[in-house]
Write a protein that holds these residues in place. Sequence first.
Motif, PDB file in Angstrom:
ATOM      1  N   LEU A   1       0.707  -1.317   0.152  1.00 12.54           N
ATOM      2  CA  LEU A   1       0.262  -0.060   0.440  1.00 12.54           C
ATOM      3  C   LEU A   1       0.842   0.998  -0.122  1.00 12.54           C
ATOM      4  N   TYR A   2       0.502   2.350  -0.558  1.00 13.84           N
ATOM      5  CA  TYR A   2       1.243   3.294  -1.453  1.00 13.84           C
ATOM      6  C   TYR A   2       0.801   4.669  -1.123  1.00 13.84           C
ATOM      7  N   VAL A   3       0.957   5.430  -0.421  1.00 16.84           N
ATOM      8  CA  VAL A   3      -0.122   7.311  -0.026  1.00 16.84           C
ATOM      9  C   VAL A   3       0.211   8.416  -0.962  1.00 16.84           C
ATOM     10  N   LEU A   4      -0.235   8.451  -1.405  1.00 11.82           N
ATOM     11  CA  LEU A   4      -0.610   9.608  -2.346  1.00 11.82           C
ATOM     12  C   LEU A   4      -0.727  10.430  -1.528  1.00 11.82           C
ATOM     13  N   ALA A   5      -0.041  11.748  -1.194  1.00 15.07           N
ATOM     14  CA  ALA A   5      -0.892  12.951  -0.022  1.00 15.07           C
ATOM     15  C   ALA A   5      -0.818  13.605  -0.772  1.00 15.07           C
ATOM     16  N   ASN A   6      -2.113  14.807  -0.613  1.00 15.03           N
ATOM     17  CA  ASN A   6      -2.423  15.502  -1.294  1.00 15.03           C
ATOM     18  C   ASN A   6      -3.020  16.757  -0.265  1.00 15.03           C
ATOM     19  N   ARG A   7      -4.007  16.377   0.480  1.00 11.32           N
ATOM     20  CA  ARG A   7      -4.825  17.460   1.001  1.00 11.32           C
ATOM     21  C   ARG A   7      -4.616  16.570   2.428  1.00 11.32           C
ATOM     22  N   VAL A   8      -4.295  16.058   3.300  1.00  7.44           N
ATOM     23  CA  VAL A   8      -4.203  15.003   4.617  1.00  7.44           C
ATOM     24  C   VAL A   8      -3.760  16.333   5.813  1.00  7.44           C
ATOM     25  N   ALA A   9      -4.201  16.411   6.879  1.00 13.68           N
ATOM     26  CA  ALA A   9      -4.146  17.593   8.155  1.00 13.68           C
ATOM     27  C   ALA A   9      -2.642  17.398   8.119  1.00 13.68           C
TER      28      ALA A   9
ATOM     29  N   LEU B   1       0.065  16.013   7.683  1.00 12.13           N
ATOM     30  CA  LEU B   1       1.049  15.293   6.801  1.00 12.13           C
ATOM     31  C   LEU B   1       1.441  15.995   5.512  1.00 12.13           C
ATOM     32  N   PRO B   2       2.413  15.780   5.435  1.00 12.80           N
ATOM     33  CA  PRO B   2       2.892  17.094   4.156  1.00 12.80           C
ATOM     34  C   PRO B   2       3.149  16.641   2.819  1.00 12.80           C
ATOM     35  N   ALA B   3       2.488  17.196   1.371  1.00 13.02           N
ATOM     36  CA  ALA B   3       2.322  16.378   0.602  1.00 13.02           C
ATOM     37  C   ALA B   3       3.177  15.244  -0.047  1.00 13.02           C
ATOM     38  N   GLY B   4       2.817  14.594  -0.754  1.00 10.64           N
ATOM     39  CA  GLY B   4       4.021  13.841  -1.095  1.00 10.64           C
ATOM     40  C   GLY B   4       3.975  12.361  -1.258  1.00 10.64           C
ATOM     41  N   SER B   5       4.229  10.966  -1.056  1.00  8.29           N
ATOM     42  CA  SER B   5       4.405  10.148  -1.428  1.00  8.29           C
ATOM     43  C   SER B   5       4.805   8.986  -0.211  1.00  8.29           C
TER      44      SER B   5
ATOM     45  N   GLU C   1       7.091  16.785  -1.747  1.00  8.95           N
ATOM     46  CA  GLU C   1       6.394  17.013  -2.575  1.00  8.95           C
ATOM     47  C   GLU C   1       5.006  17.641  -3.557  1.00  8.95           C
ATOM     48  N   PRO C   2       5.085  19.218  -4.035  1.00  7.95           N
ATOM     49  CA  PRO C   2       3.295  19.058  -4.197  1.00  7.95           C
ATOM     50  C   PRO C   2       3.386  17.929  -5.445  1.00  7.95           C
ATOM     51  N   ILE C   3       1.864  17.490  -4.955  1.00  9.97           N
ATOM     52  CA  ILE C   3       1.598  16.406  -5.577  1.00  9.97           C
ATOM     53  C   ILE C   3       0.246  15.686  -6.593  1.00  9.97           C
ATOM     54  N   ALA C   4      -0.363  17.276  -6.642  1.00 11.43           N
ATOM     55  CA  ALA C   4      -1.338  17.773  -6.963  1.00 11.43           C
ATOM     56  C   ALA C   4      -1.922  17.463  -8.246  1.00 11.43           C
ATOM     57  N   GLY C   5       0.138  18.278  -9.359  1.00 15.04           N
ATOM     58  CA  GLY C   5      -0.428  18.410 -10.862  1.00 15.04           C
ATOM     59  C   GLY C   5      -0.664  16.388 -11.072  1.00 15.04           C
ATOM     60  N   THR C   6       0.546  16.213 -10.276  1.00 13.42           N
ATOM     61  CA  THR C   6       1.212  14.656 -10.838  1.00 13.42           C
ATOM     62  C   THR C   6       0.104  14.293 -10.695  1.00 13.42           C
TER      63      THR C   6
ATOM     64  N   GLU D   1      -7.245  17.229  -7.765  1.00  8.11           N
ATOM     65  CA  GLU D   1      -6.865  18.549  -6.850  1.00  8.11           C
ATOM     66  C   GLU D   1      -7.470  18.548  -5.550  1.00  8.11           C
ATOM     67  N   GLN D   2      -8.894  18.106  -5.632  1.00  2.00           N
ATOM     68  CA  GLN D   2      -9.579  17.949  -4.228  1.00  2.00           C
ATOM     69  C   GLN D   2      -9.609  16.995  -3.697  1.00  2.00           C
ATOM     70  N   VAL D   3      -8.875  15.754  -3.664  1.00  2.00           N
ATOM     71  CA  VAL D   3      -8.978  14.905  -3.127  1.00  2.00           C
ATOM     72  C   VAL D   3      -8.107  14.720  -2.332  1.00  2.00           C
ATOM     73  N   GLY D   4      -8.232  13.855  -1.098  1.00  2.00           N
ATOM     74  CA  GLY D   4      -7.588  14.023   0.175  1.00  2.00           C
ATOM     75  C   GLY D   4      -6.292  13.275  -0.359  1.00  2.00           C
ATOM     76  N   ALA D   5      -6.087  12.338  -0.527  1.00  2.00           N
ATOM     77  CA  ALA D   5      -5.288  11.061  -0.769  1.00  2.00           C
ATOM     78  C   ALA D   5      -5.844   9.931  -1.728  1.00  2.00           C
ATOM     79  N   VAL D   6      -4.478   9.268  -1.847  1.00  2.00           N
ATOM     80  CA  VAL D   6      -4.621   8.337  -2.898  1.00  2.00           C
ATOM     81  C   VAL D   6      -4.063   6.868  -2.274  1.00  2.00           C
ATOM     82  N   LEU D   7      -4.300   5.883  -2.659  1.00  2.00           N
ATOM     83  CA  LEU D   7      -3.789   4.835  -2.457  1.00  2.00           C
ATOM     84  C   LEU D   7      -4.444   4.468  -3.378  1.00  2.00           C
TER      85      LEU D   7
END
Length: 539
Positions: free
Chosen positions: A397-405, A407-411, A427-432, A445-451
């Motif tokens: 399981l991997y986490v791509l964190a975008n908007r998580v209170a 937790l810095p954005a990143g993977s 690093e900022p992940i929304a654009g990716t 861009e609105q998603v909190g995180a992607v697993l």
Amino acid sequence: MSEDRTRVVSDYVESVFRRGREPMEPVGFTPDWEDQPSRHKTYLGVRRFPLPPGVGRPLAPTADVVLKEPPPGPGPLWTAGSLASLLRLSCGVLDRRLRVNWNQDSHVRVLYPEALWGRGSASGGGMYPLEVYWVAGPSGPLTPGVYHYATAHHAFERLVAGDLTAEVRDACAGAGSADGFLLVTVRFWKNAFKYNSFCYHVVTQDAGALLGCWELIARATGRRLPRVLWFDDERLNRLLGLVTDEESVLAVVPLPFGPPGADPEPSAAAAGSAGRGGPAGRPIFERSARTRTFEQVRQVHRAVLDDRRPRPDPAVARRLVPLPRENGGEVELPRPLAGRLDTDLGEVLRGRRTSFGSFVGSRPLGLDELATVLAGTASAQRYTADAVPEDAGLTGLYVLANRVAGLPAGSYRYDAGGRRLQVVRQEPIAGTLQRSYYLSNYNLEQVGAVLAISGRWRSTLEAFGSRGYRVLNAEVGALSQTAYTVAAALGVGCGVVLGFDNIAIDEAVGLDGGDERTFLFVLLGHERTDRADYDYRLA
């Protein structure tokens, strides 16, 4: 020859991973929505046996199911009522979906011919191509025989009378000793009419989602449901009267209604039916005027079936567990929010739905909410199977964190045993995420995180042969179903998608160039509160 078949599967999987950059054949395919198949397979001219409602029976709280140790043994014998709940809450029809969302079909779902029916188990694209058959023995509540679960009627359709459980036991090479079995099949056209050559990847994950849903329901009743993934496919297909290129068995689940005993002799009627290939000739309702097969689907399916190597020692699977990453920093996770998972599992499954376009970034996903979904999802890596030991999950399981209170954005990589995240890069992940998603039903861009659910697919093929692809995808699907369930209990929006450029996501989580690859993706976040919906529960 086995190596040739494994190469066919390997080439197919690679084409799946690259489809975001190199379209799969047939290029330019467009579904004929006017001629789509029915979501419900129905046999004509057979007797139906209505089942108990299957809802309203108390189940354990979701927290007990996903955060505590599973029951130590198979648990109580099954009954007609518990079987009805298992089927109704997983693949049975629960409600009609009328929420207005970003999916492109919202305007037609108000029309009855285009109605979308909600079910407890998830399915890629809402196609629901799986069928369930019950091969009943003498201890069950109905006359021994072969029955089809008619999802449209919540009833069993009897296809043949007589005890054929010995035939299933023989086809499973001793992996199942029960006096009854559930057989999960896929009717390829129900998915391929939309996804064409991509179909096989989707339906084998669908099978895992259904098996994962059954495991959750079984645990909620104090039971376990072992899954058999290594069997003689053609023998079981003949038993059910199936044409293998059109419909085929993907999994077998022993279902004991009574204590196992000596294999009974099949009745004369049953033996005759088995010799003719089971309930062959039973007509079914087919909505599509024209059906077709796709060569890549046929090739990969045949490669799996023709690879007849014996079932491997389950200990082999321990060598296939995703490898830990080199330490690049860690983030300790809070304890799961067990108190927010106190809802009865049955109610959670009835309320499970997909968050198409409903995510809103103004309210970040809580780190404790993310930790809860991760912990619950990882519980699906523990299951009873013939080819995989319970202590050896094949997935990561991997986490791509975008908007998580907090937790810095990143993977990040999730370490379930240590309840922590291992930093891949911050690093900022929304654009990716936005660039890598090629559908229009979500604003990433609105998603909190992607697993991202991953697996060591090449090693699995080398160890298990062609069938290893189905074994791995079954676990991937089970994790996605469990993530859906935990998110629903938690009150967090969720959507499971395949529409990412796998290569780009692999690069984002540091898996480019290796054996481990990402297979399926779970979107998490909070939803907007002003969405339009309609409560259309059927049960």
